[in-house]
Design a protein around this motif. Structure first.
Motif, mmCIF file in Angstrom:
data_model
loop_
_atom_site.group_PDB
_atom_site.id
_atom_site.type_symbol
_atom_site.label_atom_id
_atom_site.label_comp_id
_atom_site.label_asym_id
_atom_site.label_seq_id
_atom_site.Cartn_x
_atom_site.Cartn_y
_atom_site.Cartn_z
ATOM 1 N N ASP A 54 0.822 -1.220 0.000
ATOM 2 C CA ASP A 54 0.000 0.000 0.000
ATOM 3 C C ASP A 54 0.849 1.260 0.000
ATOM 4 O O ASP A 54 0.370 2.340 0.374
ATOM 5 N N SER A 55 2.099 1.157 -0.446
ATOM 6 C CA SER A 55 3.016 2.303 -0.397
ATOM 7 C C SER A 55 2.537 3.431 -1.293
ATOM 8 O O SER A 55 2.077 3.207 -2.420
ATOM 9 N N ILE A 119 -10.193 2.626 -13.482
ATOM 10 C CA ILE A 119 -11.193 1.767 -12.832
ATOM 11 C C ILE A 119 -10.763 1.366 -11.428
ATOM 12 O O ILE A 119 -11.475 0.612 -10.753
ATOM 13 N N TRP A 120 -9.584 1.843 -10.999
ATOM 14 C CA TRP A 120 -9.143 1.657 -9.623
ATOM 15 C C TRP A 120 -8.810 3.023 -9.053
ATOM 16 O O TRP A 120 -8.187 3.850 -9.715
ATOM 17 N N ASP A 121 -9.228 3.275 -7.812
ATOM 18 C CA ASP A 121 -8.985 4.575 -7.195
ATOM 19 C C ASP A 121 -7.620 4.654 -6.531
ATOM 20 O O ASP A 121 -7.214 5.716 -6.065
ATOM 21 N N ARG A 122 -6.883 3.529 -6.487
ATOM 22 C CA ARG A 122 -5.575 3.517 -5.837
ATOM 23 C C ARG A 122 -4.754 2.377 -6.407
ATOM 24 O O ARG A 122 -5.256 1.274 -6.603
ATOM 25 N N GLU A 123 -3.498 2.649 -6.656
ATOM 26 C CA GLU A 123 -2.597 1.636 -7.212
ATOM 27 C C GLU A 123 -1.862 0.924 -6.085
ATOM 28 O O GLU A 123 -1.306 1.556 -5.186
ATOM 29 N N LEU A 124 -1.867 -0.411 -6.136
ATOM 30 C CA LEU A 124 -1.139 -1.207 -5.159
ATOM 31 C C LEU A 124 0.169 -1.701 -5.752
ATOM 32 O O LEU A 124 0.292 -1.869 -6.960
ATOM 33 N N ARG A 125 1.147 -1.946 -4.883
ATOM 34 C CA ARG A 125 2.465 -2.403 -5.327
ATOM 35 C C ARG A 125 2.536 -3.920 -5.299
ATOM 36 O O ARG A 125 1.846 -4.577 -4.517
#
Length: 314
Positions: A54-55, A119-125
């Protein structure tokens, strides 16, 4: 243990969450950034391995601020952004144009020059991924590593309570990141079906850019008509030629082509490109010499034989 090989070990404390109601620890590994292709910022950059999934830039800024103070981090680049073909700053979603994120998924050329709705509100690593943290100067990068070593010395006394806490110090609307868990998937479901107005704005913007590029392409093809290239050929484009070339121009191009061909043959011959022809010519010359030698030998033999039958008068 403060070091493993060339990496400096930095444990960080992960607070409990409703999904995992226990406090845990994740280890970051830091070293000076030494890429294969050097850049001007390498001496003040740190390569970080095993960043949490979640960085965000705010998370890493807060961690480094807890080590050497605020305002020392200039930029943060994550692994996905470094592997992109053309890194660029793109607008996130039409309708929320005030937010800009560093994206590297597609270049503007590939996406038609228009950002598509996310389509995603946040990018995960990816688990175990890396990041490059650029600090304001080389002294700050050295201070980070030195501060981590100091924390290791004091950790035996306070049982590691001095390690940076993940997410601490990023409160506020400026650094607020969208929530994870079920809220993330609810937002994903909502973004998959955008509002009709937002969708229409994206489609109109895409078609406008597409039409602009088509007009540029048509103008470029029109300019190419009747313009011979360096070899004297005229590119045939859709729509045909606008008119026949003048005879003087055609004759001039023909002479230029013949001159280029002549020079090219001379260069190839001097470079030994036609070696097989040279070998054949040498063989023919040697055969001619052998034939002449045999003729001379027979002529000399005939003269000797004739001289042997000669009987002088007494």
């Amino acid at each position: 243990m403060s070091k493993i090989g060339e990496y400096t070990v930095l444990p960080i404390s992960i607070p409990s969450t409703p999904a995992y109601p226990k406090r845990t620890t994740q280890t970051l590994y830091l070293r000076p950034h030494t890429p294969k292709i050097p850049t001007a910022h390498d001496e003040r950059s740190l390569f970080v391995v095993n960043v949490p999934i979640d960085s965000t830039v705010a998370h890493l800024r807060a961690v480094f601020a807890s080590l050497i103070g605020a305002g020392k981090v200039e930029d943060v680049t994550f692994e996905q952004e470094r592997k992109s073909v053309v890194p660029s700053r793109e607008v996130a979603v039409v309708g929320n144009a005030s937010k800009k994120r560093k994206r590297g998924i597609k270049s503007l050329e590939e996406s038609g020059g228009v950002d598509l709705p996310q389509i995603w509100d946040r990018e995960l690593r990816r688990s175990g991924s890396t990041a490059v943290v650029v600090l304001v100067d080389a002294k700050s990068a050295e201070s980070v590593l030195k501060s981590v070593r100091t924390l290791h010395k004091s950790s035996t006394k306070d049982q590691g309570s001095s390690w940076p806490v993940w997410g601490e110090g990023i409160e506020g609307k400026k650094n607020e990141a969208p929530k994870l868990g079920s809220a993330r998937y609810l937002a994903h479901q909502r973004l998959r079906y955008p509002d009709e107005t937002v969708l229409k704005m994206n489609v109109d913007a895409f078609m406008t850019e597409f039409n602009r590029k088509e007009e540029e392409k048509a103008k470029r093809e029109k300019r190419m008509r009747n313009v011979p290239d360096e070899d004297g050929f005229v590119t045939v484009t859709r729509g045909g030629r606008t008119g026949p070339a003048r005879s003087e121009e055609a004759e001039q191009k023909k002479r230029e082509m013949e001159e280029r061909e002549r020079k090219k043959r001379e260069e190839l011959q001097s470079a030994g490109f036609y070696r097989f022809q040279v070998r054949e010519q040498r063989k023919a010359e040697q055969g001619e010499l052998v034939r002449k030698f045999e003729e001379d030998r027979k002529r000399v033999g005939a003269m000797k034989e004739k001289r042997g039958r000669f009987r002088p008068e007494r």
